[in-house]
Design a protein around this motif. Sequence first.
Motif, mmCIF file in Angstrom:
data_model
loop_
_atom_site.group_PDB
_atom_site.id
_atom_site.type_symbol
_atom_site.label_atom_id
_atom_site.label_comp_id
_atom_site.label_asym_id
_atom_site.label_seq_id
_atom_site.Cartn_x
_atom_site.Cartn_y
_atom_site.Cartn_z
ATOM 1 N N GLY A 1 0.800 -1.209 0.000
ATOM 2 C CA GLY A 1 0.000 0.000 0.000
ATOM 3 C C GLY A 1 0.841 1.272 0.000
ATOM 4 O O GLY A 1 0.519 2.234 0.690
ATOM 5 N N GLU A 2 1.910 1.275 -0.777
ATOM 6 C CA GLU A 2 2.803 2.426 -0.852
ATOM 7 C C GLU A 2 2.452 3.309 -2.045
ATOM 8 O O GLU A 2 1.729 2.903 -2.947
ATOM 9 C CB GLU A 2 4.247 1.940 -0.974
ATOM 10 C CG GLU A 2 4.701 1.111 0.220
ATOM 11 C CD GLU A 2 6.003 0.387 -0.011
ATOM 12 O OE1 GLU A 2 6.408 0.204 -1.170
ATOM 13 O OE2 GLU A 2 6.617 -0.023 0.988
ATOM 14 N N PHE A 3 3.015 4.523 -2.059
ATOM 15 C CA PHE A 3 2.834 5.482 -3.163
ATOM 16 C C PHE A 3 1.356 5.768 -3.420
ATOM 17 O O PHE A 3 0.917 5.888 -4.555
ATOM 18 C CB PHE A 3 3.508 4.991 -4.453
ATOM 19 C CG PHE A 3 4.961 4.674 -4.305
ATOM 20 C CD1 PHE A 3 5.865 5.641 -3.909
ATOM 21 C CD2 PHE A 3 5.423 3.395 -4.553
ATOM 22 C CE1 PHE A 3 7.204 5.344 -3.770
ATOM 23 C CE2 PHE A 3 6.773 3.086 -4.430
ATOM 24 C CZ PHE A 3 7.660 4.070 -4.023
ATOM 25 N N ASP A 4 0.586 5.845 -2.352
ATOM 26 C CA ASP A 4 -0.850 6.139 -2.439
ATOM 27 C C ASP A 4 -1.642 5.073 -3.189
ATOM 28 O O ASP A 4 -2.737 5.345 -3.684
ATOM 29 C CB ASP A 4 -1.097 7.514 -3.073
ATOM 30 C CG ASP A 4 -0.601 8.644 -2.185
ATOM 31 O OD1 ASP A 4 -0.693 8.502 -0.953
ATOM 32 O OD2 ASP A 4 -0.128 9.654 -2.735
ATOM 33 N N LEU A 5 -1.092 3.871 -3.296
ATOM 34 C CA LEU A 5 -1.822 2.759 -3.904
ATOM 35 C C LEU A 5 -2.483 1.942 -2.801
ATOM 36 O O LEU A 5 -1.900 1.719 -1.744
ATOM 37 C CB LEU A 5 -0.878 1.845 -4.696
ATOM 38 C CG LEU A 5 -0.234 2.449 -5.937
ATOM 39 C CD1 LEU A 5 0.808 1.496 -6.503
ATOM 40 C CD2 LEU A 5 -1.294 2.751 -6.982
ATOM 41 N N ALA A 6 -3.691 1.499 -3.061
ATOM 42 C CA ALA A 6 -4.363 0.603 -2.124
ATOM 43 C C ALA A 6 -3.706 -0.771 -2.203
ATOM 44 O O ALA A 6 -3.206 -1.169 -3.253
ATOM 45 C CB ALA A 6 -5.843 0.491 -2.481
ATOM 46 N N ILE A 7 -3.688 -1.466 -1.083
ATOM 47 C CA ILE A 7 -3.169 -2.833 -1.092
ATOM 48 C C ILE A 7 -4.027 -3.668 -2.028
ATOM 49 O O ILE A 7 -5.254 -3.679 -1.921
ATOM 50 C CB ILE A 7 -3.163 -3.434 0.325
ATOM 51 C CG1 ILE A 7 -2.127 -2.694 1.186
ATOM 52 C CG2 ILE A 7 -2.873 -4.927 0.274
ATOM 53 C CD1 ILE A 7 -2.126 -3.116 2.643
ATOM 54 N N ASP A 8 -3.369 -4.336 -2.954
ATOM 55 C CA ASP A 8 -4.042 -5.175 -3.945
ATOM 56 C C ASP A 8 -3.120 -6.351 -4.233
ATOM 57 O O ASP A 8 -2.197 -6.255 -5.041
ATOM 58 C CB ASP A 8 -4.311 -4.371 -5.213
ATOM 59 C CG ASP A 8 -5.123 -5.134 -6.248
ATOM 60 O OD1 ASP A 8 -5.103 -6.389 -6.236
ATOM 61 O OD2 ASP A 8 -5.767 -4.476 -7.088
ATOM 62 N N LEU A 9 -3.356 -7.461 -3.517
ATOM 63 C CA LEU A 9 -2.451 -8.608 -3.623
ATOM 64 C C LEU A 9 -2.491 -9.259 -4.995
ATOM 65 O O LEU A 9 -1.479 -9.782 -5.458
ATOM 66 C CB LEU A 9 -2.757 -9.624 -2.526
ATOM 67 C CG LEU A 9 -2.561 -9.119 -1.096
ATOM 68 C CD1 LEU A 9 -2.851 -10.213 -0.090
ATOM 69 C CD2 LEU A 9 -1.165 -8.552 -0.899
ATOM 70 N N LYS A 10 -3.637 -9.230 -5.646
ATOM 71 C CA LYS A 10 -3.717 -9.796 -6.995
ATOM 72 C C LYS A 10 -2.844 -8.980 -7.955
ATOM 73 O O LYS A 10 -2.100 -9.542 -8.758
ATOM 74 C CB LYS A 10 -5.170 -9.818 -7.475
ATOM 75 C CG LYS A 10 -5.329 -10.442 -8.831
ATOM 76 C CD LYS A 10 -6.792 -10.491 -9.259
ATOM 77 C CE LYS A 10 -6.907 -11.078 -10.648
ATOM 78 N NZ LYS A 10 -8.275 -11.071 -11.140
ATOM 79 N N GLU A 11 -2.917 -7.671 -7.859
ATOM 80 C CA GLU A 11 -2.100 -6.813 -8.717
ATOM 81 C C GLU A 11 -0.617 -6.966 -8.367
ATOM 82 O O GLU A 11 0.235 -7.008 -9.259
ATOM 83 C CB GLU A 11 -2.545 -5.356 -8.565
ATOM 84 C CG GLU A 11 -1.997 -4.436 -9.610
ATOM 85 C CD GLU A 11 -2.564 -4.657 -11.004
ATOM 86 O OE1 GLU A 11 -1.915 -4.189 -11.961
ATOM 87 O OE2 GLU A 11 -3.630 -5.268 -11.165
ATOM 88 N N ALA A 12 -0.327 -7.081 -7.079
ATOM 89 C CA ALA A 12 1.057 -7.301 -6.648
ATOM 90 C C ALA A 12 1.600 -8.595 -7.236
ATOM 91 O O ALA A 12 2.710 -8.634 -7.784
ATOM 92 C CB ALA A 12 1.134 -7.338 -5.124
ATOM 93 N N ARG A 13 0.811 -9.650 -7.135
ATOM 94 C CA ARG A 13 1.216 -10.956 -7.674
ATOM 95 C C ARG A 13 1.475 -10.873 -9.171
ATOM 96 O O ARG A 13 2.460 -11.425 -9.682
ATOM 97 C CB ARG A 13 0.139 -12.000 -7.352
ATOM 98 C CG ARG A 13 0.517 -13.399 -7.760
ATOM 99 C CD ARG A 13 -0.533 -14.414 -7.327
ATOM 100 N NE ARG A 13 -1.827 -14.172 -7.962
ATOM 101 C CZ ARG A 13 -2.942 -13.891 -7.311
ATOM 102 N NH1 ARG A 13 -2.958 -13.780 -5.997
ATOM 103 N NH2 ARG A 13 -4.077 -13.714 -7.969
ATOM 104 N N THR A 14 0.612 -10.169 -9.884
ATOM 105 C CA THR A 14 0.783 -10.019 -11.331
ATOM 106 C C THR A 14 2.107 -9.345 -11.655
ATOM 107 O O THR A 14 2.851 -9.786 -12.535
ATOM 108 C CB THR A 14 -0.391 -9.218 -11.926
ATOM 109 O OG1 THR A 14 -1.597 -9.952 -11.717
ATOM 110 C CG2 THR A 14 -0.196 -8.957 -13.403
ATOM 111 N N TRP A 15 2.424 -8.262 -10.927
ATOM 112 C CA TRP A 15 3.664 -7.539 -11.205
ATOM 113 C C TRP A 15 4.897 -8.315 -10.757
ATOM 114 O O TRP A 15 5.932 -8.275 -11.410
ATOM 115 C CB TRP A 15 3.632 -6.139 -10.599
ATOM 116 C CG TRP A 15 2.782 -5.216 -11.416
ATOM 117 C CD1 TRP A 15 1.581 -4.670 -11.067
ATOM 118 C CD2 TRP A 15 3.050 -4.762 -12.748
ATOM 119 N NE1 TRP A 15 1.094 -3.903 -12.100
ATOM 120 C CE2 TRP A 15 1.979 -3.938 -13.140
ATOM 121 C CE3 TRP A 15 4.096 -4.966 -13.648
ATOM 122 C CZ2 TRP A 15 1.920 -3.323 -14.388
ATOM 123 C CZ3 TRP A 15 4.044 -4.346 -14.883
ATOM 124 C CH2 TRP A 15 2.968 -3.541 -15.250
#
Length: 85
Positions: free
Chosen positions: A23-37
């Motif tokens: 949840g850094e840089f004003d991004l909401a925690i999103d584990l699916k998006e994190a996993r994709t990246w």
Amino acid sequence: YNSAAAGGHAGAQLLLAEAYENGEFDLAIDLKEARTWYQTAANGGDSHAQRRLGWAYEKAGELGLEIDLVAALTCFQNAAKGGNH
């Protein structure tokens, strides 16, 4: 980081993954998006992303992944080949 990550820069992909995970840089925690990246960066040869995915596959619930020890081992081996021990 978005434009660099979308342009294929593995380091930016890793940073974006970490930002979504934490949840850094004003991004909401999103584990699916994190996993994709993380996966995108790992596919691009980033050994830190490979190691992080290995941990996620090794532990239940991390990044929303099921335990998969074969996948974890593969990620750790790829990370080691890339110099990340």
